[in-house]
Design a protein around this motif. Structure first.
Motif, PDB file in Angstrom:
ATOM      1  N   VAL A 232       6.335   0.527   3.404  1.00  0.00           N
ATOM      2  CA  VAL A 232       6.529   1.557   4.440  1.00  0.00           C
ATOM      3  C   VAL A 232       6.357   0.721   5.822  1.00  0.00           C
ATOM      4  CG1 VAL A 232       5.942   3.500   2.992  1.00  0.00           C
ATOM      5  CG2 VAL A 232       4.207   2.532   4.562  1.00  0.00           C
ATOM      6  N   PHE A 233       5.517  -0.294   5.769  1.00  0.00           N
ATOM      7  CA  PHE A 233       5.560  -0.974   6.910  1.00  0.00           C
ATOM      8  C   PHE A 233       6.642  -2.224   7.208  1.00  0.00           C
ATOM      9  CE2 PHE A 233       0.288  -0.228   6.801  1.00  0.00           C
ATOM     10  CZ  PHE A 233       0.743   1.111   7.297  1.00  0.00           C
ATOM     11  N   ASP A 234       7.392  -2.346   6.481  1.00  0.00           N
ATOM     12  CA  ASP A 234       8.221  -3.373   6.304  1.00  0.00           C
ATOM     13  C   ASP A 234       7.446  -4.840   6.748  1.00  0.00           C
ATOM     14  OD1 ASP A 234      10.952  -4.371   5.749  1.00  0.00           O
ATOM     15  OD2 ASP A 234      11.298  -4.422   7.904  1.00  0.00           O
TER      16      ASP A 234
ATOM     17  N   LEU B 118       4.324   5.582  -5.667  1.00  0.00           N
ATOM     18  CA  LEU B 118       3.096   4.463  -5.466  1.00  0.00           C
ATOM     19  C   LEU B 118       1.745   5.350  -4.948  1.00  0.00           C
ATOM     20  CD1 LEU B 118       5.118   1.702  -3.737  1.00  0.00           C
ATOM     21  CD2 LEU B 118       3.819   1.562  -5.781  1.00  0.00           C
ATOM     22  N   ILE B 119       1.967   6.074  -4.239  1.00  0.00           N
ATOM     23  CA  ILE B 119       0.799   6.889  -3.693  1.00  0.00           C
ATOM     24  C   ILE B 119       0.219   7.540  -4.790  1.00  0.00           C
ATOM     25  CG2 ILE B 119       0.274   9.052  -2.376  1.00  0.00           C
ATOM     26  CD1 ILE B 119       0.139   6.386  -0.833  1.00  0.00           C
ATOM     27  N   ALA B 120       1.188   8.225  -5.650  1.00  0.00           N
ATOM     28  CA  ALA B 120       0.618   9.010  -6.675  1.00  0.00           C
ATOM     29  C   ALA B 120      -0.023   8.212  -7.948  1.00  0.00           C
ATOM     30  CB  ALA B 120       1.895   9.807  -7.621  1.00  0.00           C
ATOM     31  N   ALA B 121       0.562   6.851  -8.042  1.00  0.00           N
ATOM     32  CA  ALA B 121      -0.163   6.033  -8.940  1.00  0.00           C
ATOM     33  C   ALA B 121      -1.323   5.521  -8.321  1.00  0.00           C
ATOM     34  CB  ALA B 121       0.963   4.679  -9.147  1.00  0.00           C
TER      35      ALA B 121
ATOM     36  N   GLN C 220      -1.570   0.484  -3.514  1.00  0.00           N
ATOM     37  CA  GLN C 220      -1.663   0.770  -2.216  1.00  0.00           C
ATOM     38  C   GLN C 220      -1.010  -0.223  -1.198  1.00  0.00           C
ATOM     39  OE1 GLN C 220      -5.404   2.734  -1.069  1.00  0.00           O
ATOM     40  NE2 GLN C 220      -4.591   3.695   0.624  1.00  0.00           N
ATOM     41  N   GLU C 221      -1.318  -1.408  -1.533  1.00  0.00           N
ATOM     42  CA  GLU C 221      -0.870  -2.730  -0.797  1.00  0.00           C
ATOM     43  C   GLU C 221       0.773  -2.731  -1.002  1.00  0.00           C
ATOM     44  OE1 GLU C 221      -0.829  -6.346   1.434  1.00  0.00           O
ATOM     45  OE2 GLU C 221      -2.234  -4.458   1.181  1.00  0.00           O
ATOM     46  N   GLU C 222       1.154  -2.304  -2.209  1.00  0.00           N
ATOM     47  CA  GLU C 222       2.666  -2.240  -2.410  1.00  0.00           C
ATOM     48  C   GLU C 222       3.025  -1.032  -1.580  1.00  0.00           C
ATOM     49  OE1 GLU C 222       5.760  -3.677  -4.463  1.00  0.00           O
ATOM     50  OE2 GLU C 222       3.879  -4.224  -5.361  1.00  0.00           O
ATOM     51  N   PHE C 223       2.548  -0.149  -1.350  1.00  0.00           N
ATOM     52  CA  PHE C 223       2.941   1.105  -0.634  1.00  0.00           C
ATOM     53  C   PHE C 223       3.066   0.774   0.713  1.00  0.00           C
ATOM     54  CE2 PHE C 223       1.517   4.767   1.960  1.00  0.00           C
ATOM     55  CZ  PHE C 223       2.541   5.358   2.117  1.00  0.00           C
ATOM     56  N   ASP C 224       1.921   0.116   1.315  1.00  0.00           N
ATOM     57  CA  ASP C 224       1.793  -0.082   2.632  1.00  0.00           C
ATOM     58  C   ASP C 224       2.878  -1.098   3.118  1.00  0.00           C
ATOM     59  OD1 ASP C 224      -0.282   1.631   3.282  1.00  0.00           O
ATOM     60  OD2 ASP C 224      -1.894  -0.054   3.020  1.00  0.00           O
TER      61      ASP C 224
END
Length: 299
Positions: free
Chosen positions: A100-102, A20-23, A93-97
């Motif tokens: 990782v933040f659950d 996700l970060i790479a994307a 980036q919202e998907e990533f956050d």
């Protein structure tokens, strides 16, 4: 959502999180390149128009009017794809956050990016910044660890937006002075100044003014939001104070909004300031972690 969420330092380095970060990094780069291409095109059209109009005195009005109109219209209408890329990157980036933040996803604020879009963007990423995106907040209790990461995110860009706005302001002043010098050297009359200089330069001037305003707005919004997060943090440190994941979700909604309208900062400037920004982020995180530990806000 699990009852015992994983540490952010662990979750952010999983394969899914790194993808996700790479994307999102690749999609933000796409948006920047579209922006740069538009600005370069508008500037080149304006310069070509001015040079051609000066070289053809008998056709100055026609050349200046048509060339200036084309450059201005390209400036106004050429940002559609850039905005789509920026929004897609913000959703990634919202998907990533949220992962990782659950943290629960807000369907009213964002759309889940498709796996195909994520994979396609991630495979085109050529950087090496997919690990340890956020500082290690392992000792801190949830959700204060989330607040630390959110504050780090907000503090990252405010200063660089102000720096870039100052650089752009200098360029705008230089452009005005260059136009004045051309008018004096070429001994242009009022009509010629309008058609040879003012109309052709409307596009580049618009781009500069928009970038200056957007960068200042981004810096002010990030600073304001960071101050609100600071107040939330102070409340969370109080013995009777309580911060919930719902409070963090409200902060996240503001961060998502900022990301979708975040002003363009060129990669060369971002890379130039990256080491300093990363150092400040780490030092700030260490300070907040120490505060949390001192107040007994640990796992």
């Amino acid at each position: 959502m699990t009852s015992t969420p994983a540490e952010i330092s662990v979750a952010q380095n999983t394969d899914r999180a790194q993808r996700l970060i790479a994307a999102q990094s690749r999609r933000y780069t796409d948006a920047k390149r579209l922006h740069d291409t538009r600005v370069i095109t508008v500037t080149a059209l304006a310069a070509a128009t001015v040079i051609t109009a000066l070289a053809l005195p008998d056709a100055r009005i026609v050349v200046g009017t048509i060339g200036g109109a084309v450059a201005f219209l390209w400036s106004v209408l050429g940002g559609g794809r850039e905005k789509r890329c920026r929004k897609q990157a913000a959703f990634m980036q919202e998907e990533f956050d949220t992962y990782v933040f659950d943290m629960p996803w807000n369907n009213m604020a964002a759309e889940h990016p498709s796996p195909t879009l994520i994979t396609e963007a991630a495979t085109r990423y050529r950087g090496n910044r997919t690990k340890d995106w956020y500082p290690d907040t392992a000792p801190v209790a949830r959700p204060l660890d989330v607040l630390i990461c959110q504050r780090s995110n907000l503090g990252w860009g405010a200063s660089i937006h102000r720096l870039y706005a100052a650089i752009l302001t200098g360029l705008l002043v230089t452009l005005v002075l260059a136009g004045t010098a051309i008018a004096l050297i070429a001994n242009l009359n009022a009509t010629e100044i309008l058609t040879v200089l003012l109309v052709p330069l409307l596009g580049p001037v618009r781009e500069l003014i928009e970038m200056i305003r957007n960068n200042r707005d981004s810096a002010d919004t990030k600073t304001s939001t960071e101050n609100k997060v600071h107040n939330l943090w102070q409340r969370g440190l109080e013995p009777s104070g309580q911060v919930t994941i719902k409070d963090c979700r409200a902060v996240q909604d503001q961060i998502l909004s900022i990301r979708q309208t975040n002003a363009h900062v060129p990669d060369w400037l971002d890379n130039l300031r990256r080491k300093r920004s990363e150092t400040l982020m780490q030092q700030s995180a260490v300070h907040l972690i120490e505060e949390a530990v001192q107040h007994g806000k640990i796992r």
